[in-house]
Design a protein around this motif. Structure first.
Motif, PDB file in Angstrom:
ATOM      1  N   LEU A 175      66.740  25.267  43.020  1.00  0.00           N
ATOM      2  CA  LEU A 175      66.123  26.867  43.283  1.00  0.00           C
ATOM      3  C   LEU A 175      66.657  27.825  42.380  1.00  0.00           C
ATOM      4  N   ILE A 176      67.761  27.952  41.855  1.00  0.00           N
ATOM      5  CA  ILE A 176      68.151  29.003  40.893  1.00  0.00           C
ATOM      6  C   ILE A 176      67.563  28.829  39.975  1.00  0.00           C
ATOM      7  N   GLU A 177      67.505  27.667  39.224  1.00  0.00           N
ATOM      8  CA  GLU A 177      66.740  27.373  38.144  1.00  0.00           C
ATOM      9  C   GLU A 177      65.123  27.764  38.414  1.00  0.00           C
ATOM     10  N   GLN A 178      64.711  27.507  39.157  1.00  0.00           N
ATOM     11  CA  GLN A 178      63.101  27.444  39.501  1.00  0.00           C
ATOM     12  C   GLN A 178      62.928  29.361  39.687  1.00  0.00           C
ATOM     13  N   ILE A 179      63.997  29.961  40.313  1.00  0.00           N
ATOM     14  CA  ILE A 179      63.656  31.395  40.475  1.00  0.00           C
ATOM     15  C   ILE A 179      63.835  32.117  39.080  1.00  0.00           C
ATOM     16  N   SER A 180      64.817  31.489  38.366  1.00  0.00           N
ATOM     17  CA  SER A 180      65.288  32.038  36.948  1.00  0.00           C
ATOM     18  C   SER A 180      63.755  32.056  36.027  1.00  0.00           C
ATOM     19  N   LYS A 181      63.115  30.945  36.184  1.00  0.00           N
ATOM     20  CA  LYS A 181      61.978  30.586  35.412  1.00  0.00           C
ATOM     21  C   LYS A 181      60.703  31.510  35.874  1.00  0.00           C
ATOM     22  N   MET A 182      60.804  32.258  37.157  1.00  0.00           N
ATOM     23  CA  MET A 182      59.682  32.967  37.527  1.00  0.00           C
ATOM     24  C   MET A 182      60.120  34.426  36.946  1.00  0.00           C
ATOM     25  N   LYS A 183      59.658  34.782  35.779  1.00  0.00           N
ATOM     26  CA  LYS A 183      59.465  36.201  35.324  1.00  0.00           C
ATOM     27  C   LYS A 183      58.873  37.403  35.923  1.00  0.00           C
ATOM     28  N   GLY A 184      59.298  38.444  36.441  1.00  0.00           N
ATOM     29  CA  GLY A 184      58.879  39.637  36.798  1.00  0.00           C
ATOM     30  C   GLY A 184      58.927  39.517  38.549  1.00  0.00           C
ATOM     31  N   LYS A 244      64.111  42.597  41.553  1.00  0.00           N
ATOM     32  CA  LYS A 244      63.006  41.837  41.378  1.00  0.00           C
ATOM     33  C   LYS A 244      62.220  41.417  42.401  1.00  0.00           C
ATOM     34  N   ARG A 245      60.872  41.864  42.486  1.00  0.00           N
ATOM     35  CA  ARG A 245      59.926  41.561  43.490  1.00  0.00           C
ATOM     36  C   ARG A 245      59.727  40.141  44.216  1.00  0.00           C
ATOM     37  N   ILE A 246      59.510  40.089  45.375  1.00  0.00           N
ATOM     38  CA  ILE A 246      59.370  38.686  46.004  1.00  0.00           C
ATOM     39  C   ILE A 246      58.062  38.859  46.505  1.00  0.00           C
ATOM     40  N   ILE A 247      57.499  38.042  46.054  1.00  0.00           N
ATOM     41  CA  ILE A 247      55.851  37.810  46.525  1.00  0.00           C
ATOM     42  C   ILE A 247      55.512  36.619  47.477  1.00  0.00           C
ATOM     43  N   THR A 248      55.115  37.053  48.759  1.00  0.00           N
ATOM     44  CA  THR A 248      54.772  35.923  49.585  1.00  0.00           C
ATOM     45  C   THR A 248      53.410  35.193  49.354  1.00  0.00           C
ATOM     46  N   ILE A 249      53.343  34.039  48.893  1.00  0.00           N
ATOM     47  CA  ILE A 249      52.320  33.288  48.565  1.00  0.00           C
ATOM     48  C   ILE A 249      51.495  32.707  49.975  1.00  0.00           C
ATOM     49  N   PRO A 250      50.246  32.655  49.904  1.00  0.00           N
ATOM     50  CA  PRO A 250      49.678  32.121  51.247  1.00  0.00           C
ATOM     51  C   PRO A 250      49.817  30.606  51.273  1.00  0.00           C
TER      52      PRO A 250
END
Length: 337
Positions: free
Chosen positions: A181-190, A249-255
């Protein structure tokens, strides 16, 4: 009480052993080597290295003789993937060997048994409409494991199944389950994109208290849903971002439909590889977008579990994950990888 434990050097088993010894109990365990570098065993713990699945009934009987308590803190988790039917793998590691161990435990006079299970079995009972048992091989195996274990409970032996949720905390030298999960989050830029929903969670120290509490207080045969903190994914990710050094860092809820679409691509990957996951990806969408919360009242009142610092525990997990990903920490993997 003398307690025999399978998996006493694992993240959860070791916490249970520490708590039991702190309370004045005697603990012996058999576990697979190696002990992670930096781990210190509690004083007085008797440890034997080996694979309990390769021991004869008589060898196991000798380990259990004179013990009043037995703890099963071993097996594999939902991360295991393989050729279909994957249920057979879960049966081989989580059900079949435990059935033999409980049979021997009863034969030698063990009075209290504790099995570390999964909170997915709890939600299988309360989320009837989702048909978790039929949809997910891993959840089916955990329900079957619990039912089998509880069938051994009678006036001579108490059996407690701890239905454990997500767990935070670390063991020196052992790879946290949260690295992916930390790797996944790290790859999400912005921004970090994640579905709605949330989960129950506890710290490793609280799991240790649950193990000791269940051995001391468990009566008859019972499933114990374990949960102390209920956080939405957004709340959990906010804490993770803070400890990753990206508090803004923003957290965007996806549908849900978009999340489901992503899961369909994962299904295609599984088909190409010829493997089956323990949790069906499409069915997992319904679990992840729900609030898998548990009232802490049960473990507080029935097992005496105390409060803890979940922010600190998440931070410990996040920092170790980042060190692993950066190659700064040498670790061995958790069970199930």
């Amino acid at each position: 009480m003398k307690v025999f434990m399978i998996g006493g050097t694992g993240l959860l088993g070791l916490e249970g052993a520490k708590e039991l010894i702190r309370r004045g109990h005697e603990v012996s365990s058999i576990a697979l080597p190696p002990i992670p570098e930096g781990v210190s065993l509690p004083p007085g713990m008797k440890l034997f290295f080996g694979n309990y699945m390769e021991l004869t009934d008589e060898e196991i009987r000798n380990f259990m003789k004179g013990c009043e308590g037995f703890v099963f803190a071993a097996g594999v988790d939902e991360r295991v993937e393989g050729p279909a039917p994957i249920y057979d793998t879960f049966y081989r590691y989580n059900i079949k060997p435990l059935e033999r161990l409980l049979r021997i435990a009863k034969e030698v006079g063990v009075k209290h048994a504790v099995v570390l299970g999964s909170f997915f079995a709890y939600f299988n009972r309360i989320w009837k409409g989702q048909k978790l048992y039929d949809t997910h091989p891993y959840i089916r195996s955990r329900v079957d494991q619990a039912n089998m274990a509880l069938s051994f409970a009678d006036e001579n032996m108490d059996v407690s199944v701890l239905e454990l949720p997500y767990i935070f905390g670390t063991q020196p030298g052992r790879k946290p389950v949260w690295v992916f999960l930390i790797e996944q989050i790290s790859k999400m830029k912005g921004s970090t994109f994640y579905p709605k929903g949330g989960t129950a969670m506890v710290t490793v120290r609280q799991v240790g208290q649950c193990i000791a509490g269940a051995l001391e207080r468990g009566k008859g045969g019972k499933n114990y849903p374990v949960g102390y903190f209920n956080l939405t994914w957004k709340e959990m990710l906010t804490i993770m971002h803070k400890h990753m050094g990206t508090p803004d860092k923003r957290i965007i809820t996806i549908p849900k439909f978009l999340y489901r679409l992503g899961m369909r691509s994962i299904i295609n990957e599984y088909k190409e590889k010829g493997i089956e996951p323990g949790l069906d990806p499409i069915g997992l969408v319904e679990i992840m977008t729900n609030r898998a919360f548990i009232d802490k009242k049960i473990i507080v009142e029935e097992m005496g579990v105390k409060g803890d610092d979940i922010d600190k525990a998440i931070g410990e997990s996040v920092r170790l994950c980042m060190e692993v990903l950066d190659g700064k920490q040498k670790t061995i993997s958790m069970k199930g990888e």
